[in-house]
Design an enzyme around this catalytic site. Structure first.
Site, PDB file in Angstrom:
ATOM      1  N   LYS A  82       0.833  -1.201   0.000  1.00 34.53           N
ATOM      2  CA  LYS A  82       0.000   0.000   0.000  1.00 34.53           C
ATOM      3  C   LYS A  82       0.873   1.258   0.000  1.00 34.53           C
ATOM      4  CE  LYS A  82      -3.860   1.906   2.746  1.00 34.53           C
ATOM      5  NZ  LYS A  82      -4.729   1.606   3.910  1.00 34.53           N
ATOM      6  N   SER A 157      -9.334   2.099   2.801  1.00 38.13           N
ATOM      7  CA  SER A 157      -8.331   2.826   2.028  1.00 38.13           C
ATOM      8  C   SER A 157      -7.317   1.917   1.335  1.00 38.13           C
ATOM      9  CB  SER A 157      -7.587   3.808   2.954  1.00 38.13           C
ATOM     10  OG  SER A 157      -6.934   3.117   4.007  1.00 38.13           O
ATOM     11  N   SER A 181     -10.011  -0.259   6.730  1.00 37.80           N
ATOM     12  CA  SER A 181      -9.262  -0.089   5.489  1.00 37.80           C
ATOM     13  C   SER A 181      -8.738  -1.361   4.839  1.00 37.80           C
ATOM     14  CB  SER A 181      -8.103   0.888   5.707  1.00 37.80           C
ATOM     15  OG  SER A 181      -8.602   2.193   5.845  1.00 37.80           O
TER      16      SER A 181
END
Length: 469
Positions: A82, A157, A181
Site C-alpha cells: 500500500k 483505504s 481499510s
C-alpha cells in the site's frame, strides 16, 4: 506470452510449484506483469511498478531454489505494498501531492518481514491521501475502480491492494486498517482481508509508535493465503513499543488443519452500530452465518448494540489524525478535503472529550468480555451498503436514513477497531446485481487462526468466484 493461468493459482500453490522447480519466480513475475499491463489501465490499482528490481529479486529467488537453500513461506511471490507504507528505493507518495516524488531510504518493518519470508515487492497500490477515506481516490493518481463493475468504488483505504489481488495482478498484498481499510475493500472486491490484533504486526515507522489503531494485514483471495501472509507479518519486534508475539505457532497450520466448525458458538448480529443495514446484504450474511450449523457450529442471532462507541471513536480518530499529521500541520490547508476535515476535527477534541471517550471505550470492552464468555465468534455484515459509484466520496444514507457524517457508514467496522479486536472479511455471497457481499468475522484478541478457519469454511460453502475482468 506469459502464462496468465499462474495468476489464478493460490499463493500456497505458487510457492509449492516454485519449491518443486515446476515453475520459476521469473515465470510467476512475468505472468503477473502481463495481467497488470492488460488490466491496470482500466482499474488503476497499481500506481508505482518496480518491475526491474522485482526481476532481479526473482532471479535471485530462482537461484536459491537451484542451490537448495532454505526458503520462506512466500518465496518467489510478487507482493503489492500500500502506498502509505514505506518501501526502500521505491516511490511512496501517501497519495499526497506533498510526497509525490518521495522515495524512502528504509523499508517499513512489515515490508522487511514480507521480504524475509521470500516475497518480492513488485508494486505500490493506490490509497486515498494518507489513507483518510473509504473510497480509493487521491489528487496524485486519481480513482481506483471496482473490478466487478468499474463504475463502482472498491472502498478504501486499501482499495488498490484489494483490486490488484482480486483481478490476479498480484497473488498477495499488504494493507493497513484503522477504521475499515483492509476489511471494507476486501468485502467490496470479493476477497479475504484480516485486521490483526494490535501489536502483532509492528507499525514502524509511524509517528504514533504506541498507537493500537492502525495495523498491517494481508489481502488475499483465500483464507489459507491470508494465514500464510499473516505468519510472515506477525512476531515480537524490539522496534515497536507495543509489539507482542502471537500465542499460536502458525496461523496457516491451524487453518489448514481446520475441517469444520464443530463446537464453535457463533453469534450473528445484523447491526452493531445502530445505523441500519441494506436488507439484501443482511439477508445474505444471515443465511451464510446460519449455514455454519451444517458445519457443526451452534449459531444464534442476537441483538448486540455498541453504538455508544460511535462518538468515542470520533474523538479518538481525531486525535490520531492530528498525531499522524503533526509534522505536516503547516500544510493543513493544502490537504484534500477528507484529510483536512479529519485533522481539523481532531484539533477541536478536548481533554474532557478524550477522557469521556476512554470511559465509554472501557465499558464497551467489558461488554465484549462478557460476549466472549458466551460466544467464540461474532459475525456481522462487513458493509451496511452495497458498492457505491466511484465518483461518490462516501455513502450518505442507509435505507433512506441520512448518515450523520462521512465515517458513520463504516461504524460496524470502526467499533471493532475501537475495541482492539481482530476481525476479517470473507465473501458471503453475491447480490442480485452480481456483486460480492462481505461478512465480518470478529474474534477475541489473538484469535486470528479461528477467524481465518471460519473464513475458509465460508469460502468453501459459498464461493463467489472471480470478478469479470
Amino acid at each position: 506470452m506469459a502464462n496468465e493461468s499462474l495468476t489464478r493459482k493460490t499463493a500456497g500453490e505458487l510457492v509449492a510449484l516454485v519449491k518443486s522447480r515446476e515453475i520459476t519466480p521469473v515465470e510467476i513475475l512475468d505472468a503477473h506483469l502481463a495481467v497488470i499491463a492488460r488490466i491496470n489501465p482500466k482499474l488503476n490499482a497499481i500506481v508505482t511498478l518496480a518491475a526491474e528490481p522485482a526481476r532481479e529479486a526473482a532471479l535471485k529467488a530462482g537461484d536459491a531454489i537451484i542451490r537448495g537453500e532454505e526458503t520462506g513461506p512466500l518465496h518467489g511471490l510478487p507482493v503489492g505494498i500500500k502506498d502509505v507504507t514505506p518501501t526502500a528505493g521505491i516511490r511512496t507518495t501517501y497519495g499526497s501531492p506533498l510526497y509525490k516524488e518521495h522515495v524512502p531510504a528504509e523499508d517499513a518493518e512489515a515490508v522487511r518481514r514480507l521480504k524475509a519470508a521470500g516475497a518480492i515487492v513488485l508494486a505500490k497500490t493506490n490509497t486515498p491521501e494518507f489513507a483518510a477515506g473509504a473510497n480509493t481516490v487521491n489528487p496524485v493518481f486519481g480513482a481506483t475502480r471496482n473490478p466487478w463493475n468499474p463504475e463502482l468504488s472498491p472502498a478504501g483505504s486499501s482499495g488498490g491492494s484489494a483490486v490488484a489481488v482480486a483481478t490476479g495482478m498480484l497473488p498477495i498484498a499488504q494493507g493497513t486498517d484503522f477504521g475499515c481499510s483492509i476489511r471494507m475493500p476486501a468485502a467490496f472486491c470479493g476477497i479475504v482481508g484480516i485486521r490483526p490484533t494490535p501489536g502483532l504486526t509492528p507499525n514502524y515507522p509511524m509517528p504514533l509508535a504506541w498507537d493500537p489503531g492502525q495495523v498491517h494485514g494481508p489481502l488475499t483471495r483465500t483464507a489459507e493465503d491470508a494465514a500464510r501472509v499473516l505468519d510472515a507479518l506477525v512476531g515480537f519486534s524490539r522496534i515497536s513499543p507495543i509489539s507482542v508475539a502471537p500465542p499460536w505457532k502458525s496461523a496457516l497450520a491451524e487453518v489448514v488443519a481446520s475441517q469444520d466448525a464443530r463446537g464453535l458458538r457463533i453469534a450473528y448480529v445484523s447491526d452493531l452500530a445502530g445505523i441500519g443495514v441494506d436488507n439484501e446484504i443482511d439477508a445474505i450474511c444471515r443465511k451464510t452465518a446460519m449455514s455454519l450449523k451444517d458445519a457443526g457450529a451452534s449459531v444464534e442471532e442476537i441483538g448486540f448494540d455498541i453504538s455508544e462507541g460511535r462518538e468515542p471513536y470520533q474523538a479518538w480518530r481525531g486525535l490520531w489524525m492530528v498525531g499522524q499529521q503533526y509534522a505536516n500541520l503547516d500544510h493543513l490547508e493544502e490537504f484534500g478535503p477528507n484529510l483536512q476535515g479529519n485533522v481539523k476535527a481532531g484539533l477541536k477534541v478536548t481533554p474532557l472529550d478524550f477522557a469521556k471517550a476512554e470511559q465509554a471505550r472501557a465499558r464497551l470492552f467489558l461488554r465484549f468480555r462478557d460476549f466472549f464468555d458466551r460466544f467464540d465468534l461474532l459475525l456481522t455484515p462487513a458493509s451496511p451498503v452495497k458498492q457505491y459509484p466511484v465518483t461518490q466520496n462516501f455513502p450518505t444514507e442507509i435505507n433512506g436514513k441520512k448518515l450523520a457524517n462521512y465515517t458513520d457508514w463504516i461504524a460496524g467496522s470502526f467499533l471493532i477497531t475501537l475495541m482492539s479486536l481482530p476481525a476479517g472479511s470473507v465473501p458471503a455471497g453475491k447480490t442480485s446485481e452480481g456483486l460480492p457481499v462481505g461478512l465480518q468475522v470478529v474474534g477475541a484478541r489473538f484469535e486470528e487462526p479461528r477467524i481465518l478457519s471460519i473464513a475458509k469454511l465460508i469460502q468453501a460453502m459459498h464461493p463467489v468466484g472471480l470478478p469479470p475482468v
